[in-house]
Design an enzyme around this catalytic site. Structure first.
Site, PDB file in Angstrom:
ATOM      1  N   ASP A  33       0.853  -1.193   0.000  1.00 37.91           N
ATOM      2  CA  ASP A  33       0.000   0.000   0.000  1.00 37.91           C
ATOM      3  C   ASP A  33       0.888   1.242   0.000  1.00 37.91           C
ATOM      4  O   ASP A  33       1.884   1.312   0.712  1.00 37.91           O
ATOM      5  CB  ASP A  33      -0.921  -0.015   1.229  1.00 37.91           C
ATOM      6  CG  ASP A  33      -2.069   0.977   1.097  1.00 37.91           C
ATOM      7  OD1 ASP A  33      -3.222   0.530   1.022  1.00 37.91           O
ATOM      8  OD2 ASP A  33      -1.792   2.199   1.060  1.00 37.91           O
ATOM      9  N   ASN A  90     -12.700  -3.484   2.687  1.00 35.58           N
ATOM     10  CA  ASN A  90     -13.655  -2.383   2.782  1.00 35.58           C
ATOM     11  C   ASN A  90     -14.608  -2.520   1.598  1.00 35.58           C
ATOM     12  O   ASN A  90     -14.164  -2.608   0.444  1.00 35.58           O
ATOM     13  CB  ASN A  90     -12.929  -1.041   2.746  1.00 35.58           C
ATOM     14  CG  ASN A  90     -12.079  -0.812   3.982  1.00 35.58           C
ATOM     15  OD1 ASN A  90     -12.422  -1.264   5.068  1.00 35.58           O
ATOM     16  ND2 ASN A  90     -10.950  -0.128   3.821  1.00 35.58           N
ATOM     17  N   GLY A  96     -15.419   2.908   3.753  1.00 38.30           N
ATOM     18  CA  GLY A  96     -14.088   3.437   3.452  1.00 38.30           C
ATOM     19  C   GLY A  96     -13.487   2.952   2.156  1.00 38.30           C
ATOM     20  O   GLY A  96     -12.310   3.220   1.888  1.00 38.30           O
ATOM     21  N   GLN A  97     -14.264   2.226   1.336  1.00 38.46           N
ATOM     22  CA  GLN A  97     -13.694   1.803   0.052  1.00 38.46           C
ATOM     23  C   GLN A  97     -13.533   3.013  -0.861  1.00 38.46           C
ATOM     24  O   GLN A  97     -14.481   3.777  -1.074  1.00 38.46           O
ATOM     25  CB  GLN A  97     -14.585   0.750  -0.622  1.00 38.46           C
ATOM     26  CG  GLN A  97     -13.934   0.164  -1.881  1.00 38.46           C
ATOM     27  CD  GLN A  97     -14.749  -0.958  -2.529  1.00 38.46           C
ATOM     28  OE1 GLN A  97     -15.855  -1.271  -2.087  1.00 38.46           O
ATOM     29  NE2 GLN A  97     -14.197  -1.559  -3.567  1.00 38.46           N
ATOM     30  N   HIS A 103      -9.999  -5.440  -3.229  1.00 36.36           N
ATOM     31  CA  HIS A 103      -8.660  -5.657  -2.668  1.00 36.36           C
ATOM     32  C   HIS A 103      -8.779  -6.045  -1.216  1.00 36.36           C
ATOM     33  O   HIS A 103      -9.587  -5.473  -0.475  1.00 36.36           O
ATOM     34  CB  HIS A 103      -7.785  -4.410  -2.818  1.00 36.36           C
ATOM     35  CG  HIS A 103      -8.430  -3.148  -2.355  1.00 36.36           C
ATOM     36  ND1 HIS A 103      -9.358  -2.461  -3.124  1.00 36.36           N
ATOM     37  CD2 HIS A 103      -8.333  -2.465  -1.194  1.00 36.36           C
ATOM     38  CE1 HIS A 103      -9.775  -1.398  -2.459  1.00 36.36           C
ATOM     39  NE2 HIS A 103      -9.173  -1.381  -1.280  1.00 36.36           N
ATOM     40  N   HIS A 105      -6.849  -5.775   2.203  1.00 33.29           N
ATOM     41  CA  HIS A 105      -5.725  -5.197   2.931  1.00 33.29           C
ATOM     42  C   HIS A 105      -5.161  -6.300   3.828  1.00 33.29           C
ATOM     43  O   HIS A 105      -5.926  -6.963   4.538  1.00 33.29           O
ATOM     44  CB  HIS A 105      -6.196  -4.062   3.847  1.00 33.29           C
ATOM     45  CG  HIS A 105      -6.750  -2.860   3.145  1.00 33.29           C
ATOM     46  ND1 HIS A 105      -6.015  -1.714   2.958  1.00 33.29           N
ATOM     47  CD2 HIS A 105      -7.973  -2.623   2.613  1.00 33.29           C
ATOM     48  CE1 HIS A 105      -6.765  -0.803   2.342  1.00 33.29           C
ATOM     49  NE2 HIS A 105      -7.957  -1.331   2.113  1.00 33.29           N
TER      50      HIS A 105
HETATM   51  P1  5GP Z   1      -9.694   1.332   0.222  1.00 31.49           P
HETATM   52  O1  5GP Z   1      -9.795   2.704   0.852  1.00 31.49           O
HETATM   53  O2  5GP Z   1     -10.407   1.297  -1.108  1.00 31.49           O
HETATM   54  O3  5GP Z   1     -10.079   0.202   1.130  1.00 31.49           O
HETATM   55  O4  5GP Z   1      -8.145   1.095  -0.033  1.00 31.49           O
HETATM   56  C1  5GP Z   1      -7.464   1.660  -1.107  1.00 31.49           C
HETATM   57  C2  5GP Z   1      -6.005   1.629  -0.735  1.00 31.49           C
HETATM   58  O5  5GP Z   1      -5.246   1.842  -1.916  1.00 31.49           O
HETATM   59  C3  5GP Z   1      -5.590   2.717   0.260  1.00 31.49           C
HETATM   60  O6  5GP Z   1      -5.070   2.099   1.439  1.00 31.49           O
HETATM   61  C4  5GP Z   1      -4.544   3.530  -0.493  1.00 31.49           C
HETATM   62  O7  5GP Z   1      -3.473   3.926   0.323  1.00 31.49           O
HETATM   63  C5  5GP Z   1      -4.103   2.576  -1.579  1.00 31.49           C
HETATM   64  N1  5GP Z   1      -3.655   3.221  -2.797  1.00 31.49           N
HETATM   65  C6  5GP Z   1      -4.271   4.253  -3.435  1.00 31.49           C
HETATM   66  N2  5GP Z   1      -3.605   4.563  -4.551  1.00 31.49           N
HETATM   67  C7  5GP Z   1      -2.542   3.708  -4.622  1.00 31.49           C
HETATM   68  C8  5GP Z   1      -1.476   3.554  -5.573  1.00 31.49           C
HETATM   69  O8  5GP Z   1      -1.376   4.257  -6.587  1.00 31.49           O
HETATM   70  N3  5GP Z   1      -0.572   2.575  -5.314  1.00 31.49           N
HETATM   71  C9  5GP Z   1      -0.648   1.778  -4.195  1.00 31.49           C
HETATM   72  N4  5GP Z   1       0.311   0.854  -4.032  1.00 31.49           N
HETATM   73  N5  5GP Z   1      -1.650   1.899  -3.294  1.00 31.49           N
HETATM   74  C10 5GP Z   1      -2.584   2.852  -3.504  1.00 31.49           C
END
Ligand code: 5GP
Ligand code: ZN
Length: 117
Positions: A33, A90, A96-97, A103, A105
Site C-alpha cells: 500500500d 472495505n 471506506g472503500q 482488494h 488489505h
Molecule cells: P480502500 O480505501 O479502497 O479500502 O483502499 C485503497 C487503498 O489503496 C488505500 O489504502 C490507499 O493507500 C491505496 N492506494 C491508493 N492509490 C494507490 C497507488 O497508486 N498505489 C498503491 N500501491 N496503493 C494505492
C-alpha cells in the site's frame, strides 16, 4: 482478462502504474500500500476487475479463495502470519472503500485493536 481502463488497480496489473509487488500468482497480485497503516500493509487483488468483495464472491469461480490464499502467503512471507494479521475488505463507500477494484488489505507487524475505527 476482465479490465477497466480507468481503474487504478487494473493499471497496476497492466504495469502502466508502478507498484512494489510482493507476491504474484496467475490470477492474483499483491503489492505494498502506498500509504501504509502498519509495518506490513499489502493489498491483494484478483487481476480481473470486480468492483468489490461481493461481486468477486458472486462470480463464484474459485477466485475469491485464491485471493485469500495469496493474502496468507503474503503474511507468511512478511513474517506476520505467526503473530497475527488482519485481512480487511472495505466494501462500499460507507466502509471506506475508495478504489473500486476489490482488494484485501493485509495488515500486520503491530498490535491491532478491535473494533477498528
Ligand atoms: P480502500 O480505501 O479502497 O479500502 O483502499 C485503497 C487503498 O489503496 C488505500 O489504502 C490507499 O493507500 C491505496 N492506494 C491508493 N492509490 C494507490 C497507488 O497508486 N498505489 C498503491 N500501491 N496503493 C494505492
Ligand atoms: Zn480494476
Amino acid at each position: 482478462m476482465v479490465s477497466e481502463t480507468d481503474c487504478l488497480f487494473c493499471r497496476i496489473v497492466a504495469k502502466e502504474i508502478p507498484a512494489e509487488i510482493v507476491y504474484e500468482t496467475d490470477r492474483t497480485l499483491a503489492f505494498r500500500d502506498v500509504n501504509p497503516q502498519a509495518p506490513t500493509h499489502a493489498l491483494v487483488i484478483p487481476k480481473d476487475h470486480y468492483r468489490d468483495a461481493a461481486a468477486l464472491a458472486a462470480a463464484d469461480h474459485g477466485l475469491a479463495d485464491e485471493v485469500l490464499r495469496t493474502a496468507h502467503a503474503v503474511a507468511e512471507q512478511e513474517g506476520v502470519a505467526g503473530s497475527g494479521y488482519r485481512m480487511v475488505f472495505n466494501t462500499g463507500p460507507g466502509a471506506g472503500q475508495t478504489v473500486f477494484h476489490v482488494h484485501a488489505h493485509v495488515l500486520g507487524g503491530r498490535g491491532l485493536t478491535w473494533p477498528p475505527g
